[in-house]
Design an enzyme around this catalytic site. Structure first.
Site, PDB file in Angstrom:
ATOM      1  N   ASP A 276       1.010  -1.191  -0.090  1.00  0.00           N
ATOM      2  CA  ASP A 276       0.081  -0.098  -0.057  1.00  0.00           C
ATOM      3  C   ASP A 276       0.794   1.165  -0.032  1.00  0.00           C
ATOM      4  O   ASP A 276       2.005   1.236   0.224  1.00  0.00           O
ATOM      5  CB  ASP A 276      -1.093  -0.043   1.200  1.00  0.00           C
ATOM      6  CG  ASP A 276      -0.282   0.136   2.497  1.00  0.00           C
ATOM      7  OD1 ASP A 276       0.775   0.319   2.560  1.00  0.00           O
ATOM      8  OD2 ASP A 276      -1.039   0.177   3.572  1.00  0.00           O
ATOM      9  N   ILE A 277       0.326   2.348  -0.304  1.00  0.00           N
ATOM     10  CA  ILE A 277       0.853   3.679  -0.420  1.00  0.00           C
ATOM     11  C   ILE A 277       1.161   4.312   0.738  1.00  0.00           C
ATOM     12  O   ILE A 277       0.273   4.459   1.902  1.00  0.00           O
ATOM     13  CB  ILE A 277       0.063   4.598  -1.164  1.00  0.00           C
ATOM     14  CG1 ILE A 277      -0.219   3.979  -2.646  1.00  0.00           C
ATOM     15  CG2 ILE A 277       0.810   5.937  -1.474  1.00  0.00           C
ATOM     16  CD1 ILE A 277      -1.071   4.725  -3.343  1.00  0.00           C
ATOM     17  N   GLU A 319      -6.082   2.165  -0.784  1.00  0.00           N
ATOM     18  CA  GLU A 319      -4.759   2.544  -1.285  1.00  0.00           C
ATOM     19  C   GLU A 319      -3.948   1.080  -1.253  1.00  0.00           C
ATOM     20  O   GLU A 319      -2.833   1.206  -1.215  1.00  0.00           O
ATOM     21  CB  GLU A 319      -3.889   3.585  -0.658  1.00  0.00           C
ATOM     22  CG  GLU A 319      -3.485   3.312   1.061  1.00  0.00           C
ATOM     23  CD  GLU A 319      -4.653   3.547   1.785  1.00  0.00           C
ATOM     24  OE1 GLU A 319      -4.142   3.688   3.209  1.00  0.00           O
ATOM     25  OE2 GLU A 319      -5.640   3.644   1.577  1.00  0.00           O
TER      26      GLU A 319
END
Length: 399
Positions: A276-277, A319
């Site tokens: 994920d970001i 995300e």
């Protein structure tokens, strides 16, 4: 009317041709009225099919939300039992709330459909059972009775509850799809009947030829729109709208298929990565949600370019992304994911006057012969959590 009166005035001397012409005019008038009625019925059927299509789409989305939320509860609860980390309780609680909300929305969408209402009531019982099982495990763990909690987990009670929920959701989706199919068939039958009627009308007289061509073209376009709408519904149900990647439902289906393929091999090799970001909330807060969406789109694009041809990447959360790496052990999966991390972090996104730099954290695990999809996802989540707590922008693995 002038033509009828004119012909009638000339046919008082038993001129059968005059009466024949009057009959033809009457038939043409009836055919025109029939054409209008047929077009109206086709429009009604098409409108009903469109309404059913919209409802089916909403029901499918809510069932997917509920399924994801229930799985999130299980992963959170199991993650807490396996690691003892309170951080896993946060997704567990979020999943519980999301499941309850999705159930309420689903019940509202079902309306007065008796069979579907019975299924939503059964679903409420299944969700309550799932909550009871996970609460019991967490309570035992909090009381220091870890072995008792693990015994409940190994018994598969939570998995049985998830399977019951999944069966009920599948039944709800199947019922909605069948209703959509029936509505579409009715609309198609009506449209086909209307088309045939217009062809008949064109054959009777040249006066209605133009109307017949227009109506036939209209019906064909209506059928094409229905086919396109059905195809769009199928694609939409399996594709993330923002990134055009497989959505969570499609990704989990692909993962189940790859797990089954690996189990059939004598020396299975399959790895799963979740990434994920990093600090995505900061990006949204500082640059706005449109900028956050632009970052998600760019991450998806770069991830696809960095992976191997047979690798599958999907968006499984806000995300959060998942990567299925067929025929990859931990070493090769780490190499691929290292390249993915570097590719994503390579160049900032420029939006208006803002330069947005971003990175991702990656967790990898390798499939074991006794694994099911929940165990695999839980271990990958744990590896991702390790990457996050170790400083982010890195790749971590777990056996």
């Amino acid at each position: 009317m002038w033509l009828v009166k004119h012909v009638a005035a000339r046919t008082q001397g038993s001129d059968w041709r005059g009466y024949f012409l009057i009959g033809c005019v009457a038939v043409l008038a009836l055919l025109l009225a029939g054409a209008s009625w047929s077009a109206r019925q086709s429009s009604i059927e098409r409108t009903a099919a469109e309404r059913r299509q919209d409802q089916t789409l909403q029901v499918l989305l809510e069932t997917d939300h509920l399924r994801s939320a229930a799985l999130q509860q299980v992963r959170g609860g199991r993650g807490y039992l396996l690691t003892g980390r309170p951080a896993f309780l946060e997704p567990f609680n979020e999943g519980r709330q999301a499941a309850a909300s999705a159930h309420e929305r689903l019940t509202a969408l079902i309306g007065d459909n008796r069979d579907q209402l019975l299924r939503t009531r059964a679903l409420a019982i299944d969700l309550a059972h799932l909550n009871m099982v996970i609460d019991a495990m967490i309570k035992l763990a909090d009381e220091g009775r870890q072995s008792d909690a693990m015994r409940i987990m190994r018994s598969g009670s939570d998995r049985d509850a998830i399977e019951a929920i999944t069966r009920t959701l599948d039944a709800i989706q199947a019922s909605e799809r069948e209703a959509l199919a029936a509505s579409s068939r009715a609309a198609q039958r009506s449209a086909v009947a209307n088309e045939l009627y217009q062809y008949l009308l064109a054959g009777i007289g040249l006066l209605l030829l133009g109307l017949s061509i227009v109506t036939t073209n209209y019906v064909r376009k209506a059928l094409a729109r229905e086919d396109a709408a059905r195809r769009e519904l199928e694609v939409f149900a399996m594709t993330d709208a923002l990134t055009a990647l497989p959505n969570r439902r499609s990704f989990m289906s692909d993962l189940s298929r790859e797990i089954a393929a690996s189990q059939a091999e004598q020396t299975p090799r399959l790895s799963l990565a979740i990434f994920d970001i990093d600090h995505f909330k900061r990006i949204n807060d500082r640059f706005g949600h449109p900028a956050g969406d632009a970052v998600i789109e760019e991450v998806a694009k770069r991830a696809k370019s960095a992976l191997r041809e047979n690798d599958i990447v999907g968006r499984i959360g806000g995300e959060e992304f998942g990567v299925i790496l067929p025929r990859a052990d931990l070493a090769s999966a780490r190499a691929v994911c290292g390249r993915l991390r570097e590719t994503i972090a390579g160049t900032p996104v420029v939006r208006d006057d803002a330069i947005i730099a971003f990175t991702v954290s990656v967790g990898i695990t390798q499939f074991q012969a006794e694994d099911d999809i929940d165990h695999l996802m839980t271990r990958a989540d744990a590896a991702l959590y390790d990457a996050k707590t170790s400083g982010r922008n890195q790749v971590r693995t777990t056996a």
